[in-house]
Design an enzyme around this catalytic site. Structure first.
Site, PDB file in Angstrom:
ATOM      1  N   TYR A 187       0.835  -1.206   0.000  1.00  0.00           N
ATOM      2  CA  TYR A 187       0.000   0.000   0.000  1.00  0.00           C
ATOM      3  C   TYR A 187       0.871   1.257   0.000  1.00  0.00           C
ATOM      4  O   TYR A 187       1.705   1.431   0.899  1.00  0.00           O
ATOM      5  CB  TYR A 187      -0.910  -0.044   1.227  1.00  0.00           C
ATOM      6  CG  TYR A 187      -1.632   1.233   1.576  1.00  0.00           C
ATOM      7  CD1 TYR A 187      -2.413   1.901   0.639  1.00  0.00           C
ATOM      8  CD2 TYR A 187      -1.553   1.754   2.873  1.00  0.00           C
ATOM      9  CE1 TYR A 187      -3.081   3.073   0.982  1.00  0.00           C
ATOM     10  CE2 TYR A 187      -2.226   2.918   3.222  1.00  0.00           C
ATOM     11  CZ  TYR A 187      -2.990   3.575   2.262  1.00  0.00           C
ATOM     12  OH  TYR A 187      -3.642   4.727   2.594  1.00  0.00           O
ATOM     13  N   ASP A 222      -1.612  -6.067   9.317  1.00  0.00           N
ATOM     14  CA  ASP A 222      -2.700  -5.132   9.034  1.00  0.00           C
ATOM     15  C   ASP A 222      -3.835  -5.932   8.401  1.00  0.00           C
ATOM     16  O   ASP A 222      -3.726  -6.386   7.256  1.00  0.00           O
ATOM     17  CB  ASP A 222      -2.208  -4.035   8.093  1.00  0.00           C
ATOM     18  CG  ASP A 222      -3.241  -2.935   7.867  1.00  0.00           C
ATOM     19  OD1 ASP A 222      -4.451  -3.227   7.965  1.00  0.00           O
ATOM     20  OD2 ASP A 222      -2.853  -1.796   7.579  1.00  0.00           O
ATOM     21  N   ILE A 280      -7.138  -4.985   7.891  1.00  0.00           N
ATOM     22  CA  ILE A 280      -8.276  -4.103   7.668  1.00  0.00           C
ATOM     23  C   ILE A 280      -9.253  -4.658   6.631  1.00  0.00           C
ATOM     24  O   ILE A 280     -10.437  -4.298   6.627  1.00  0.00           O
ATOM     25  CB  ILE A 280      -7.796  -2.690   7.263  1.00  0.00           C
ATOM     26  CG1 ILE A 280      -8.959  -1.696   7.307  1.00  0.00           C
ATOM     27  CG2 ILE A 280      -7.118  -2.714   5.897  1.00  0.00           C
ATOM     28  CD1 ILE A 280      -8.539  -0.253   7.114  1.00  0.00           C
ATOM     29  N   LYS A 298     -13.089  -0.515   5.643  1.00  0.00           N
ATOM     30  CA  LYS A 298     -13.288  -1.365   4.471  1.00  0.00           C
ATOM     31  C   LYS A 298     -14.457  -2.337   4.648  1.00  0.00           C
ATOM     32  O   LYS A 298     -15.331  -2.446   3.786  1.00  0.00           O
ATOM     33  CB  LYS A 298     -11.997  -2.134   4.164  1.00  0.00           C
ATOM     34  CG  LYS A 298     -10.745  -1.276   4.108  1.00  0.00           C
ATOM     35  CD  LYS A 298     -10.839  -0.149   3.092  1.00  0.00           C
ATOM     36  CE  LYS A 298      -9.568   0.677   3.081  1.00  0.00           C
ATOM     37  NZ  LYS A 298      -9.634   1.796   2.111  1.00  0.00           N
TER      38      LYS A 298
END
Length: 469
Positions: free
Chosen positions: A142, A228, A230, A272
């Site tokens: 990302y 992570d 998410i 998300k």
């Protein structure tokens, strides 16, 4: 005079990932007001199931805290300390467990509430590393990590390179190479390894074997692991999602003095899975008491509002809503992903096999004039300015191979998606025609050779590339 921090350009905003957003904002597509504008396909936002959230809010207006009767306005308007509302932490812990089918429980006391995962990841950098220390991060990753992990903390990102040769799987040799490069060539102290699972931009999940491999590597090197997660609620295949917390809790081969669990940390947020990025509701989960204590203090610089916590605690405590929402949301994501994948396949464009996320990792190497990152950016410019679709080039994700693009599919309605696919088809046809004309001018007008023009879109490049000229 300004500080060096204010004057430096290490924020990452000059990435083509963010530059695409800027171009979109100058000329945004609107079905009625600006039908020739740019369609935003570079934003991983989940609008597919917002109607489910809206419907719940309409049925539960008291969740806002502003209804008549026994109003909780005074309770949520007055001062709250940075530990967060217990009701929200309990509900969030239960929601995270539900995503993983309750294979592991999450202790609310180990949660630190943050203003989104941007804040969560930065806080963990402050807790785990000193300026100049390094974190290993698998590529492609990302683009926002260049801001979140590095900008204010002074931490360096050392890439663990992955390639399409094995579908971008992380390997032990790649981790070793990155670690040795950081320690020996760059003279950096490696403090940890950060993964995104499910992956942004790949849209893939890690298997239990891969997660165990990462934990074993980190355990051997005596470093931290941050996962992570998410996108964990977007996983739409039958295999489901496996959290690093579950794997770490079951890992047996810990030979280091420190407890393995104290070096494994998870980041989560509701941007998300619930499609609520504006709520800025994120969290850190850690078994390390010192990390939880320090992170809680640091969270005071970016708190989740009391009203947001109150609303979300009510929503996430509603078991019927959570069960039905997670199921329907996954179905909608899967259907939209299949729409994009099949539409691109009809045009001869392949996507990496994926099972999660709000995007596809798309192979557009065949449209590059040269196999270079300069050619990738040239193609990116054409996609924005000629096609009118903002997609994100792989180089902005630090991909080692030119020609990959991340294309988002969940931040628009079906009509807009259809417009985008028509635009891409027109562009692909024009690219085919350009290549044919170039080959004609170079090799002559033989009618048989150029019969590829009459083939379906998905076959033309295969025919052209296989010609004996």
């Amino acid at each position: 005079m300004l500080s060096r921090k204010a004057s430096c350009n290490s924020h990452g905003q000059d990435s083509y990932y963010f530059l695409g957003w800027e171009e979109y904002k100058k000329n945004p597509y609107d079905e009625v007001k600006n039908s020739s504008g740019i369609i935003q396909m570079g934003l991983a936002e989940n609008q597919l199931s917002l109607d489910l959230v809206e419907s719940w809010l309409e049925s539960n207006p008291e969740a806002t805290g502003f209804t008549n009767g026994e109003s909780t306005f005074r309770d949520i308007a007055l001062f709250q300390d940075y530990h967060g509302l217990p009701a929200f932490k309990n509900a969030l812990a239960g929601f995270i467990a539900r995503i993983g089918e309750n294979k592991v429980s999450f202790d609310p006391n180990n949660l630190v509430l943050t203003a989104g995962t941007t804040s969560a990841n930065e806080i963990l950098m402050f807790c785990l590393a000193e300026p100049g220390d390094a974190f290993l991060v698998p590529t492609p990753y990302y683009p926002g990590f260049d801001r979140d992990l590095k900008w204010r903390t002074g931490v360096e990102i050392i890439p663990i390179h992955r390639s399409s040769s094995n579908c971008f799987k992380i390997t032990e040799s790649a981790m070793e190479e990155a670690f040795e490069h950081a320690q020996n060539q760059l003279n950096r102290t490696v403090k940890g390894l950060l993964i995104t699972n499910p992956s942004n931009p790949l849209g893939t999940t890690m298997t239990r074997r891969e997660l165990n491999q990462i934990i074993h590597f980190a355990n051997t090197k005596n470093i931290h692991v941050i996962s992570d997660e998410i996108y964990s609620g977007t996983v739409f295949d039958d295999a489901g999602f496996i959290s690093i917390v579950e794997v770490a809790s079951q890992h047996k081969s810990s030979h280091n003095k420190d407890d393995l669990l104290s070096r494994v940390h998870m980041v989560y947020g509701l941007s998300k899975d619930l499609g609520l990025p504006g709520f800025r509701a994120g969290a850190i989960y850690s078994h390390n008491e010192v990390v939880v204590s320090a992170a809680t203090k640091m969270s005071s610089f970016g708190l989740v509002s009391s009203q947001t916590q109150h609303l979300l605690s009510s929503m996430l405590s509603n078991e019927k809503f959570v069960r039905e929402y997670l199921s329907e949301n996954r179905t909608r994501i899967k259907n939209r992903q299949q729409t994009l994948v099949s539409g691109l396949k009809d045009l001869g464009i392949k996507c990496l096999n994926s099972n999660a996320g709000l995007f596809c990792w798309v192979d557009m190497k065949k449209f590059l004039k040269l196999n270079t990152f300069e050619a990738e950016i040239e193609l990116w410019r054409r996609l924005i300015y000629e096609v009118g679709c903002n997609v994100s080039p792989g180089s902005s994700f630090h991909c080692v191979e030119p020609g990959w693009f991340r294309i988002c599919f969940a931040n628009m309605d079906e009509r807009t998606m259809a417009v985008a696919m028509r635009r891409v088809r027109v562009f692909v046809d024009s690219m085919h025609a350009e290549r044919i004309e170039n080959m004609k001018s170079q090799f002559g007008e033989g009618e048989r050779k150029w019969s590829a023009l009459a083939l379906p879109c998905s076959r033309r490049f295969e025919m052209i590339e296989g010609m004996e000229i």
